[in-house]
Design a protein around this motif. Structure first.
Motif, PDB file in Angstrom:
ATOM      1  N   PRO A   7       8.728  -5.010 -12.743  1.00 53.94           N
ATOM      2  CA  PRO A   7       7.755  -3.916 -12.919  1.00 53.94           C
ATOM      3  C   PRO A   7       7.857  -2.878 -11.801  1.00 53.94           C
ATOM      4  CG  PRO A   7       6.671  -5.800 -11.933  1.00 53.94           C
ATOM      5  CD  PRO A   7       8.116  -6.199 -12.128  1.00 53.94           C
ATOM      6  N   ARG A  25       0.811  -1.229   0.000  1.00 58.08           N
ATOM      7  CA  ARG A  25       0.000   0.000   0.000  1.00 58.08           C
ATOM      8  C   ARG A  25       0.834   1.265   0.000  1.00 58.08           C
ATOM      9  NH1 ARG A  25      -4.682  -2.067   3.985  1.00 58.08           N
ATOM     10  NH2 ARG A  25      -5.396  -3.694   2.572  1.00 58.08           N
ATOM     11  N   GLY A  26       2.139   1.102  -0.022  1.00 63.18           N
ATOM     12  CA  GLY A  26       3.001   2.277  -0.011  1.00 63.18           C
ATOM     13  C   GLY A  26       4.233   2.010   0.821  1.00 63.18           C
ATOM     14  N   ILE A  31      -0.687  -9.082  -0.623  1.00 60.74           N
ATOM     15  CA  ILE A  31       0.302  -9.493   0.384  1.00 60.74           C
ATOM     16  C   ILE A  31       1.539 -10.110  -0.282  1.00 60.74           C
ATOM     17  CG2 ILE A  31       0.847 -10.936   2.395  1.00 60.74           C
ATOM     18  CD1 ILE A  31      -2.065 -10.774   3.207  1.00 60.74           C
ATOM     19  N   HIS A  42       4.132 -11.868  -3.303  1.00 60.49           N
ATOM     20  CA  HIS A  42       4.701 -11.659  -4.646  1.00 60.49           C
ATOM     21  C   HIS A  42       4.789 -10.185  -5.048  1.00 60.49           C
ATOM     22  CE1 HIS A  42       4.953 -15.919  -5.429  1.00 60.49           C
ATOM     23  NE2 HIS A  42       3.758 -16.050  -4.899  1.00 60.49           N
ATOM     24  N   LEU A  98      -6.933 -10.508  -5.298  1.00 60.16           N
ATOM     25  CA  LEU A  98      -6.964  -9.402  -6.263  1.00 60.16           C
ATOM     26  C   LEU A  98      -8.047  -8.396  -5.885  1.00 60.16           C
ATOM     27  CD1 LEU A  98      -6.645 -11.504  -9.570  1.00 60.16           C
ATOM     28  CD2 LEU A  98      -4.810 -10.527  -8.169  1.00 60.16           C
ATOM     29  N   ALA A  99      -8.033  -7.272  -6.581  1.00 58.36           N
ATOM     30  CA  ALA A  99      -8.984  -6.201  -6.262  1.00 58.36           C
ATOM     31  C   ALA A  99     -10.433  -6.638  -6.464  1.00 58.36           C
ATOM     32  CB  ALA A  99      -8.681  -4.969  -7.117  1.00 58.36           C
ATOM     33  N   VAL A 138      -2.693  -4.088 -11.828  1.00 64.38           N
ATOM     34  CA  VAL A 138      -3.266  -5.383 -12.216  1.00 64.38           C
ATOM     35  C   VAL A 138      -3.714  -6.226 -11.025  1.00 64.38           C
ATOM     36  CG1 VAL A 138      -2.205  -5.650 -14.478  1.00 64.38           C
ATOM     37  CG2 VAL A 138      -0.925  -6.341 -12.451  1.00 64.38           C
ATOM     38  N   ARG A 139      -3.161  -5.975  -9.831  1.00 64.29           N
ATOM     39  CA  ARG A 139      -3.488  -6.857  -8.697  1.00 64.29           C
ATOM     40  C   ARG A 139      -4.182  -6.163  -7.530  1.00 64.29           C
ATOM     41  NH1 ARG A 139       2.316  -9.974  -8.217  1.00 64.29           N
ATOM     42  NH2 ARG A 139       2.696 -10.127 -10.445  1.00 64.29           N
ATOM     43  N   ASP A 189       3.519   0.523  -8.995  1.00 63.38           N
ATOM     44  CA  ASP A 189       2.233   0.990  -9.534  1.00 63.38           C
ATOM     45  C   ASP A 189       1.723   0.069 -10.642  1.00 63.38           C
ATOM     46  OD1 ASP A 189       1.833   3.080  -7.814  1.00 63.38           O
ATOM     47  OD2 ASP A 189       2.855   4.553  -9.092  1.00 63.38           O
ATOM     48  N   GLU A 190       2.633  -0.471 -11.444  1.00 69.99           N
ATOM     49  CA  GLU A 190       2.199  -1.433 -12.474  1.00 69.99           C
ATOM     50  C   GLU A 190       1.573  -2.665 -11.822  1.00 69.99           C
ATOM     51  OE1 GLU A 190       4.961  -1.233 -16.411  1.00 69.99           O
ATOM     52  OE2 GLU A 190       6.071  -1.626 -14.579  1.00 69.99           O
ATOM     53  N   LEU A 191       2.192  -3.129 -10.735  1.00 70.26           N
ATOM     54  CA  LEU A 191       1.637  -4.291 -10.029  1.00 70.26           C
ATOM     55  C   LEU A 191       0.274  -3.976  -9.426  1.00 70.26           C
ATOM     56  CD1 LEU A 191       4.757  -5.760  -8.176  1.00 70.26           C
ATOM     57  CD2 LEU A 191       3.561  -6.707 -10.155  1.00 70.26           C
ATOM     58  N   ARG A 192       0.171  -2.804  -8.794  1.00 72.67           N
ATOM     59  CA  ARG A 192      -1.113  -2.430  -8.182  1.00 72.67           C
ATOM     60  C   ARG A 192      -2.211  -2.318  -9.231  1.00 72.67           C
ATOM     61  NH1 ARG A 192       2.289   1.720  -5.274  1.00 72.67           N
ATOM     62  NH2 ARG A 192       2.918   0.630  -3.379  1.00 72.67           N
ATOM     63  N   GLU A 238      -4.279  -3.894  -4.030  1.00 77.79           N
ATOM     64  CA  GLU A 238      -3.360  -3.678  -2.905  1.00 77.79           C
ATOM     65  C   GLU A 238      -3.477  -4.734  -1.824  1.00 77.79           C
ATOM     66  OE1 GLU A 238      -3.964   0.283  -1.462  1.00 77.79           O
ATOM     67  OE2 GLU A 238      -3.305   1.211  -3.339  1.00 77.79           O
ATOM     68  N   ASN A 239      -4.293  -5.769  -2.060  1.00 78.33           N
ATOM     69  CA  ASN A 239      -4.531  -6.766  -1.013  1.00 78.33           C
ATOM     70  C   ASN A 239      -3.777  -8.080  -1.220  1.00 78.33           C
ATOM     71  OD1 ASN A 239      -6.272  -5.132   0.447  1.00 78.33           O
ATOM     72  ND2 ASN A 239      -8.091  -5.833  -0.669  1.00 78.33           N
TER      73      ASN A 239
END
Lengths: 429, 220
Positions: free
Chosen positions: A392, A168-169, A406, A408, A289-290, A400-401, A395-398, A403-404
């Motif tokens: 990546p 998350r940051g 945990i 990878h 995932l989101a 597609v996935r 932000d690229e990961l967020r 923020e939940n």
């Protein structure tokens, strides 16, 4: 930055005291956890004087039958973050990456992750059982295992949750805490294939379930293709017996795949025709995932890198001028082929120099030497592996996935180097 | 045949000759007895393989749970302190704070049995009887509204008829899910006009937050 910008030696170098303050302001953790403490030199030991160690005999052999690091390295230890877990027995600590170099992690500094504490296992009473879809269920002693042909392989082991706190940051100031759930040692052991074939796999054998002899009875499902490919049952790390906290006397090695599958204190392997959906591959180690769906059986650890120096626990203490940037890169899919670094937050990138062995599924060490002009830096590293994968951004990961997840989180890490040499964990636009 | 292949063939023949009667076997280990296997073979699969004979009701489970589990997981499986919450959490998986419980997240009931029997109670693993384990699992089904009858009895016979609410909530690994080099060649020079710091690590101490917030991860 050009060579002509290089300042005179000793000029503009921040005092130790100021730097400690800066570390505190930058991160808090720095003051209590791993901030290198350089004492003022004692003129008595410096030329032209002759130090005591040059004059008097030192201790003799056998002073320490099992040698330990210098007392001056006492800060180089694994550390934990207490609030992360409810108990010490099911918890984690972190490798001090910022204090290490090369690609091999010393045994005593390999991070620990236990789910039911360290099983104190007697090697005489160690047994490995193979059962399920085999022609003949077998039991091996440790001595039996050591009679198979052995292999030596260098592999990294990374916890799937490494960098998990950063989804998350920016959260933790120190690469020990953001990236320290990884280590890399040379394993000596037996190809798992030999052991399974000794029992004889039935034609419908599609999965194995390694199980630990610890109080968590750790169990995971591993597809048979992986089991027969490069998995090992290891009994040595870096030449000596596995440390108790790393699964003494024998553990599973699952190269490139998440650390939770590398079952320690291995007591049994059941062969089956379908996965078990154990707790550690359903409730945990699945990536939410989101959209509320979760990925399962996310085994591979993708290419990742981190700059270990400078970093929040390893600020620049020498002031302007010649500076060594170094870090680690690794990929669960093979070799690292290239690492780029940036000093200006990604405006311009430079190819780093990889030094030391480049082995598949092992840590790689990279360096980038530069002339620091004393201005703020935004450091990042970006790893590539031999499959054409590029590390990546977070932000690229967020994107597609969410923020939940945990697990990878292999996103690019940013360190902000301040003018005083202090370093903080940030994210940038 | 090339010289290299001849050498390989010869090596294969020699290695066959050296091996034991059956190809690829080293003659190591001994056969495990049925009794030995029975003592260690504790795993349970979603199709019911591995379930022992036994049964237990929700009401029986409530008693065992209060004695063996509630100190960490709370009387109603709501979780005590930092210990895992086992019930509730419905409709939270898309939220900022997903609560992943047996009812809201776990796809298969067999996982509950397998894990409780092998690892619980924490610090005294493999001490529960099959009947006690069935009873605890029945109680957890009740606390998660998967069964609603206090008289419900879970047994080896009816175990696989129970379906968990989030069974369809899992998908295969979708990686790689970011562009490869072949798709997007990373930029090396003049890649951005401007860079700003958007997030900073919290001034953080290695002590728990007052509100128990844990930065988006719960390791247990």
């Amino acid at each position: 930055m050009s060579k002509s910008d290089r300042p005179e030696k000793g000029i503009a170098s921040p005092s130790r005291r100021n730097l400690l303050k800066a570390g505190l302001a930058a991160g808090g953790l720095a003051a209590t956890a791993g901030f290198a403490r350089a004492a003022e030199p004692d003129p008595y030991n410096l030329p032209p004087n002759v130090a005591d160690w040059s004059r008097y005999l030192g201790v003799g052999v056998d002073n320490a039958p099992y040698g330990m690091p210098s007392e001056h390295e006492s800060e180089v230890v694994r550390r934990s973050v207490e609030w992360l877990t409810a108990s010490r027995e099911s918890s984690i600590n972190f490798t001090p990456l910022h204090d290490l170099d090369g690609i091999i992690t010393p045994n005593g500094l390999c991070f620990e992750r236990h789910h039911g504490g360290v099983a104190e296992m007697n090697p005489t009473d160690y047994r490995l059982m193979i059962n399920g879809l085999v022609d003949k269920p077998l039991i091996f002693t440790l001595e039996d295992l050591k009679r198979f042909p052995r292999e030596n392989r260098i592999y990294f082991l990374e916890c799937a949750a490494n960098s998990g706190m950063e989804w998350r940051g920016a959260q933790l100031n120190g690469c020990q805490f953001t990236h320290g759930m990884v280590h890399c040692v040379m394993y000596t052991g037996v190809p798992l294939k030999y052991i399974l074939e000794e029992a004889g796999l039935k034609t419908n054998a599609k999965w194995i379930m390694p199980e630990g002899g610890d109080a968590a009875g750790m169990n995971r499902s591993v597809p048979i293709e992986k089991a027969l490919d490069d998995c090992m049952v290891a009994f040595k790390m870096n030449g000596e017996a596995l440390r108790p906290e790393q699964g003494y006397p024998a553990r599973l090695v699952v190269p490139g795949w998440e650390g939770n599958m590398w079952v320690k204190w291995l007591r049994r392997i059941e062969v089956g025709d379908q996965p078990w959906h154990a707790r550690e591959e359903t409730s945990k180690y699945t990536d939410l995932l989101a959209n509320g769906k979760a990925r399962r059986f996310t085994w591979v650890m993708d290419a990742k890198s981190v700059i270990t120096n400078p970093s929040p626990q390893a600020p620049i203490t020498h002031g302007k001028g010649q500076t060594v940037l170094t870090g680690l890169a690794w990929s669960g899919n093979g070799r690292i082929t290239r690492v780029d670094v940036t000093l200006d937050g990604g405006k311009n990138w430079h190819q780093a120099r990889i030094d030391g062995p480049s082995l598949p599924k092992a840590l790689h060490r990279f360096y980038f030497e530069f002339d620091w002009d004393g201005s703020d830096l935004l450091l990042q590293s970006r790893a590539y592996d031999e499959t054409g994968y590029v590390q990546p951004t977070k932000d690229e990961l967020r994107a597609v996935r969410g923020e939940n997840s945990i697990y990878h989180n292999n996103g690019i890490q940013t360190w902000h180097v301040m003018a005083n040499g202090g370093v903080e964990n940030v994210e940038i636009s | 045949m090339s010289r290299f292949l001849k050498v390989l063939t010869l090596a294969a023949v020699v290695s066959l000759g050296v091996g034991a009667a059956e190809a690829g076997k080293f003659g190591l280990g001994r056969e495990a007895t049925p009794e030995e296997i029975a003592g260690w073979d504790i795993d349970v699969r979603p199709d019911g393989q591995g379930l022992p004979e036994g049964r237990g009701t929700v009401a029986e489970g409530e008693v065992v749970f209060a004695e063996q589990c509630a100190i960490c997981h709370g009387d109603f499986a709501e979780g005590a302190g930092r210990w895992p919450v086992l019930a509730g959490g419905w409709d939270t998986l898309k939220s900022q704070n997903p609560v992943k419980t047996i009812g809201s997240y776990w796809p298969y009931l067999s996982t509950v049995y397998d894990y409780i029997y092998r690892a619980m109670p924490f610090g005294n693993a493999q001490s529960l009887t099959p009947d006690q384990t069935y009873a605890i699992v029945a109680y957890l089904l009740y606390m998660n509204d998967v069964v609603t009858d206090e008289e419900f009895e879970l047994s080896k016979e009816n175990f696989t008829s129970i379906r968990m609410p989030n069974e369809d909530g899992f998908i295969d690994d979708g990686r790689p899910d970011t562009p490869l080099v072949s798709e997007v060649q990373p930029c090396m020079t003049d890649c951005k006009e401007e860079v700003k710091i958007t997030k900073r690590a919290r001034i953080i101490d290695v002590t728990p937050e007052e509100d128990g917030e844990t930065a988006g991860i719960n390791v247990d």
